[in-house]
Scaffold this active site. Sequence first.
Site, PDB file in Angstrom:
ATOM      1  N   ASP A   1      31.995  21.341  34.549  1.00  0.00           N
ATOM      2  CA  ASP A   1      31.583  19.938  34.621  1.00  0.00           C
ATOM      3  C   ASP A   1      32.323  19.196  33.511  1.00  0.00           C
ATOM      4  O   ASP A   1      33.220  19.748  32.852  1.00  0.00           O
ATOM      5  CB  ASP A   1      30.054  19.799  34.534  1.00  0.00           C
ATOM      6  CG  ASP A   1      29.483  20.159  33.164  1.00  0.00           C
ATOM      7  OD1 ASP A   1      30.252  20.598  32.277  1.00  0.00           O
ATOM      8  OD2 ASP A   1      28.252  20.008  32.976  1.00  0.00           O
TER       9      ASP A   1
ATOM     10  N   CYS B   1      30.105  24.908  31.390  1.00  0.00           N
ATOM     11  CA  CYS B   1      29.387  23.634  31.259  1.00  0.00           C
ATOM     12  C   CYS B   1      29.085  23.476  29.775  1.00  0.00           C
ATOM     13  O   CYS B   1      29.699  24.165  28.948  1.00  0.00           O
ATOM     14  CB  CYS B   1      28.140  23.560  32.148  1.00  0.00           C
ATOM     15  SG  CYS B   1      26.781  24.659  31.725  1.00  0.00           S
TER      16      CYS B   1
ATOM     17  N   THR C   1      26.460  24.228  27.801  1.00  0.00           N
ATOM     18  CA  THR C   1      25.926  25.462  27.211  1.00  0.00           C
ATOM     19  C   THR C   1      26.318  26.715  27.987  1.00  0.00           C
ATOM     20  O   THR C   1      26.129  27.832  27.490  1.00  0.00           O
ATOM     21  CB  THR C   1      24.387  25.414  27.208  1.00  0.00           C
ATOM     22  OG1 THR C   1      23.956  25.269  28.576  1.00  0.00           O
ATOM     23  CG2 THR C   1      23.864  24.266  26.375  1.00  0.00           C
TER      24      THR C   1
ATOM     25  N   HIS D   1      28.811  47.407  32.411  1.00  0.00           N
ATOM     26  CA  HIS D   1      27.534  47.689  33.068  1.00  0.00           C
ATOM     27  C   HIS D   1      27.215  46.768  34.242  1.00  0.00           C
ATOM     28  O   HIS D   1      26.558  47.195  35.191  1.00  0.00           O
ATOM     29  CB  HIS D   1      26.385  47.595  32.046  1.00  0.00           C
ATOM     30  CG  HIS D   1      26.360  48.755  31.093  1.00  0.00           C
ATOM     31  ND1 HIS D   1      25.289  49.022  30.274  1.00  0.00           N
ATOM     32  CD2 HIS D   1      27.277  49.732  30.831  1.00  0.00           C
ATOM     33  CE1 HIS D   1      25.544  50.101  29.540  1.00  0.00           C
ATOM     34  NE2 HIS D   1      26.747  50.552  29.857  1.00  0.00           N
TER      35      HIS D   1
END
Length: 142
Positions: free
Chosen positions: A8, A65, A67, A98
Amino acid sequence: MRIAIASDHAGLEMKNFIGDVLKEKKIEVLDLGTNDTASVDYPHFADKVAKAVLDNNADLGVLVCGTGIGISIRANRHKGIRAALLYSDETAEMVKKHNNANIIVFGGRTMTKVDVAKRIDIFLNTEFEGGRHQKRIDLLDM
Ligand code: RB5
């Protein structure tokens, strides 16, 4: 290898930086936007990269974005997507070993470019361990 990238507005600068980092590694980059600083809604960009990965138009996705959280939440609503926020160097290693993440996610407002470039290197240079981890991954989509 082809990698689809998107962000974004809050992740735009980091997304463009990541595109340059990947091109320097001779990786083909599919840039799905956004392309300017106008405010946009991150779920749409999560959807574009998730679709590219699920349709096999990209081997891996990268999302950014502010965060890395909102865009991760949306990406992970697509069955078959394993989007992981690489919030530390150790995480960058473990989400390949993993979880075999097929989208890696960064925070444009919460991470430095140096850390992001390092974590991309770690992720790309780590192998999925398979075995018991494949069984657990299979359970994610049941
Ligand atoms: C946009 O202002 C911001 O909310 C978004 O980039 C992201 O951080 C959401 O999780």
